[in-house]
Design a protein around this motif. Structure first.
Motif, PDB file in Angstrom:
ATOM      1  N   ASP A   1      -7.681   6.562   1.243  1.00 25.70           N
ATOM      2  CA  ASP A   1      -7.443   6.235   2.652  1.00 25.70           C
ATOM      3  C   ASP A   1      -8.730   6.434   3.439  1.00 25.70           C
ATOM      4  O   ASP A   1      -9.352   7.500   3.366  1.00 25.70           O
ATOM      5  CB  ASP A   1      -6.353   7.145   3.240  1.00 25.70           C
ATOM      6  CG  ASP A   1      -4.973   6.763   2.730  1.00 25.70           C
ATOM      7  OD1 ASP A   1      -4.851   5.704   2.082  1.00 25.70           O
ATOM      8  OD2 ASP A   1      -4.024   7.522   2.983  1.00 25.70           O
TER       9      ASP A   1
ATOM     10  N   PRO B   1       0.534   3.000   5.714  1.00 27.01           N
ATOM     11  CA  PRO B   1       0.288   1.557   5.755  1.00 27.01           C
ATOM     12  C   PRO B   1       1.242   0.847   6.708  1.00 27.01           C
ATOM     13  O   PRO B   1       2.445   1.130   6.717  1.00 27.01           O
ATOM     14  CB  PRO B   1       0.532   1.121   4.308  1.00 27.01           C
ATOM     15  CG  PRO B   1       0.342   2.355   3.505  1.00 27.01           C
ATOM     16  CD  PRO B   1       0.795   3.491   4.361  1.00 27.01           C
ATOM     17  N   GLU B   2       0.688  -0.056   7.506  1.00 28.73           N
ATOM     18  CA  GLU B   2       1.499  -0.778   8.499  1.00 28.73           C
ATOM     19  C   GLU B   2       2.681  -1.497   7.856  1.00 28.73           C
ATOM     20  O   GLU B   2       3.801  -1.436   8.345  1.00 28.73           O
ATOM     21  CB  GLU B   2       0.634  -1.831   9.214  1.00 28.73           C
ATOM     22  CG  GLU B   2      -0.205  -1.247  10.316  1.00 28.73           C
ATOM     23  CD  GLU B   2      -1.154  -2.269  10.927  1.00 28.73           C
ATOM     24  OE1 GLU B   2      -1.118  -3.443  10.508  1.00 28.73           O
ATOM     25  OE2 GLU B   2      -1.934  -1.869  11.811  1.00 28.73           O
TER      26      GLU B   2
ATOM     27  N   VAL C   1      -5.128  -2.373   2.607  1.00 27.94           N
ATOM     28  CA  VAL C   1      -3.945  -2.502   3.456  1.00 27.94           C
ATOM     29  C   VAL C   1      -4.211  -1.719   4.749  1.00 27.94           C
ATOM     30  O   VAL C   1      -4.572  -0.542   4.689  1.00 27.94           O
ATOM     31  CB  VAL C   1      -2.715  -1.897   2.726  1.00 27.94           C
ATOM     32  CG1 VAL C   1      -1.462  -2.102   3.531  1.00 27.94           C
ATOM     33  CG2 VAL C   1      -2.573  -2.503   1.344  1.00 27.94           C
TER      34      VAL C   1
ATOM     35  N   GLU D   1      -7.895   1.927   6.781  1.00 26.23           N
ATOM     36  CA  GLU D   1      -7.288   1.185   5.665  1.00 26.23           C
ATOM     37  C   GLU D   1      -6.938   2.096   4.494  1.00 26.23           C
ATOM     38  O   GLU D   1      -7.562   3.129   4.304  1.00 26.23           O
ATOM     39  CB  GLU D   1      -8.287   0.181   5.082  1.00 26.23           C
ATOM     40  CG  GLU D   1      -8.772  -0.871   5.983  1.00 26.23           C
ATOM     41  CD  GLU D   1      -9.690  -1.810   5.227  1.00 26.23           C
ATOM     42  OE1 GLU D   1      -9.463  -3.004   5.314  1.00 26.23           O
ATOM     43  OE2 GLU D   1     -10.625  -1.322   4.542  1.00 26.23           O
ATOM     44  N   ARG D   2      -5.976   1.631   3.706  1.00 25.19           N
ATOM     45  CA  ARG D   2      -5.745   2.227   2.383  1.00 25.19           C
ATOM     46  C   ARG D   2      -6.286   1.246   1.365  1.00 25.19           C
ATOM     47  O   ARG D   2      -5.917   0.069   1.374  1.00 25.19           O
ATOM     48  CB  ARG D   2      -4.259   2.459   2.151  1.00 25.19           C
ATOM     49  CG  ARG D   2      -3.944   2.844   0.705  1.00 25.19           C
ATOM     50  CD  ARG D   2      -2.577   3.433   0.559  1.00 25.19           C
ATOM     51  NE  ARG D   2      -2.494   4.727   1.219  1.00 25.19           N
ATOM     52  CZ  ARG D   2      -1.366   5.430   1.378  1.00 25.19           C
ATOM     53  NH1 ARG D   2      -0.239   4.936   0.906  1.00 25.19           N
ATOM     54  NH2 ARG D   2      -1.373   6.589   1.987  1.00 25.19           N
TER      55      ARG D   2
ATOM     56  N   LEU E   1      -3.882   0.630   7.907  1.00 20.42           N
ATOM     57  CA  LEU E   1      -3.043   1.797   8.197  1.00 20.42           C
ATOM     58  C   LEU E   1      -2.622   1.755   9.664  1.00 20.42           C
ATOM     59  O   LEU E   1      -3.399   1.334  10.525  1.00 20.42           O
ATOM     60  CB  LEU E   1      -3.818   3.090   7.937  1.00 20.42           C
ATOM     61  CG  LEU E   1      -4.149   3.408   6.476  1.00 20.42           C
ATOM     62  CD1 LEU E   1      -5.029   4.651   6.398  1.00 20.42           C
ATOM     63  CD2 LEU E   1      -2.883   3.621   5.655  1.00 20.42           C
TER      64      LEU E   1
ATOM     65  N   GLY F   1       0.814  -1.218   0.000  1.00 18.76           N
ATOM     66  CA  GLY F   1       0.000   0.000   0.000  1.00 18.76           C
ATOM     67  C   GLY F   1       0.844   1.264   0.000  1.00 18.76           C
ATOM     68  O   GLY F   1       0.381   2.333   0.395  1.00 18.76           O
TER      69      GLY F   1
END
Ligand code: SF4
Ligand code: FES
Length: 270
Positions: free
Chosen positions: A199, A228-229, A214, A203-204, A216, A182
């Motif tokens: 976003d 994103p993580e 993905v 999440e993205r 966040l 992401g």
């Protein structure tokens, strides 16, 4: 620039019969653009090795009175280099390419604007077939997104799919791809702004990549989601392990404040 940031040797080159001083070894396209000599280009990206995919930046290299059409993004400046950027043949070549790109990406404002500068507003070529391709009408298949994902992010979440007129770019089998971090580097480099993502709070969503979602990361201090993580894990893994744990859970803004507070704490009071 050379390693260590020093300026390379300056050499004399000739562009459209005018002489200029230029930095030896620099990509000619960049030299020309810095000298305000307009050369249309789509697939050049500084972070990647030039590969001459879009063919728009073609110029004539003059050697012993003979000319050879070459992509400006693949030419390195050297002493005595002689280039013609706007001969009738070059202009004809660009106009033809713009017609092709108008057929390929009629919805791209970037392409329409670039083509209009060359008086090209219509195309004689047929559009390719639609295949539920989310990038349809905007993507010119330059491959930059694929390359940045693979070569810079080390991920390969997207790739070319199918062949010939059916070629598109997406995730394998048009499915959510857990490999996607992401990072949106693909959207950043896309010259036609074809790639979209959004976003939400948590999440993205990479809308162009089959809606791949993905998570966040949320800042432990201000509680805002910020990146994103998976991307943060990749970035933080490159940092000094000693500082990672304290910084891992903070967003860039809170991280800056935290570091400033640490620095202030270190300044001895008089
Ligand atoms: S999506 Fe953009 S970067 Fe990717 S191939 Fe298409 S035009 Fe190039
Ligand atoms: S920018 Fe040089 S070929 Fe695309």
């Amino acid at each position: 620039m050379s390693l260590f940031g020093s300026v390379n040797r300056m050499v004399t080159i000739t562009i459209n019969k005018n002489q200029y001083l230029a930095e030896e070894g620099e990509i000619f396209l960049l030299t020309a653009l810095r000298l305000n000599i307009d050369i249309p280009h789509l697939c050049y990206e500084k972070a990647l090795e030039p590969y001459g995919a879009c063919r728009l930046c073609m110029v004539d290299v003059v050697t012993c009175g003979k000319t050879t059409m070459t992509p400006a993004c693949t030419i390195k400046v050297h002493n005595g280099l002689e280039i013609l950027t706007d001969t009738p043949e070059i202009i004809k070549h660009r106009r033809l390419l713009f017609e092709l790109y108008l057929a390929e990406a009629p919805k791209s404002e970037v392409i329409r604007e670039m083509a209009a500068k060359y008086g090209v507003t219509k195309t004689r070529f047929l559009k390719k077939i639609v295949h539920d391709d989310p990038l349809f009408g905007k993507c010119i298949l330059c491959g930059l997104c694929v390359r940045v994902c693979n070569e810079i992010m080390g991920t390969s979440a997207i790739n070319f799919i199918n062949r010939g007129p059916y070629t598109v770019i997406n995730t394998p089998f048009f499915e959510h791809n857990p490999d996607c971090a992401g990072c949106a580097a693909c959207a950043q480099v896309c010259p036609t702004k074809a790639i979209v993502f959004e976003d939400s709070d948590a999440e993205r969503i990479m809308q162009s990549w089959s809606g791949t979602a993905v998570p966040l990361a949320t800042c432990s201090s201000c509680k805002k989601s910020y990146a994103p993580e998976k991307l943060m894990d990749k970035v933080l893994d490159k940092l000094d392990p000693a500082i990672i744990e304290e910084l891992r859970t903070l967003c860039p803004e809170c991280r800056r404040k935290y570091i400033t507070r640490m620095e202030i704490g270190r300044i001895p009071r008089s």
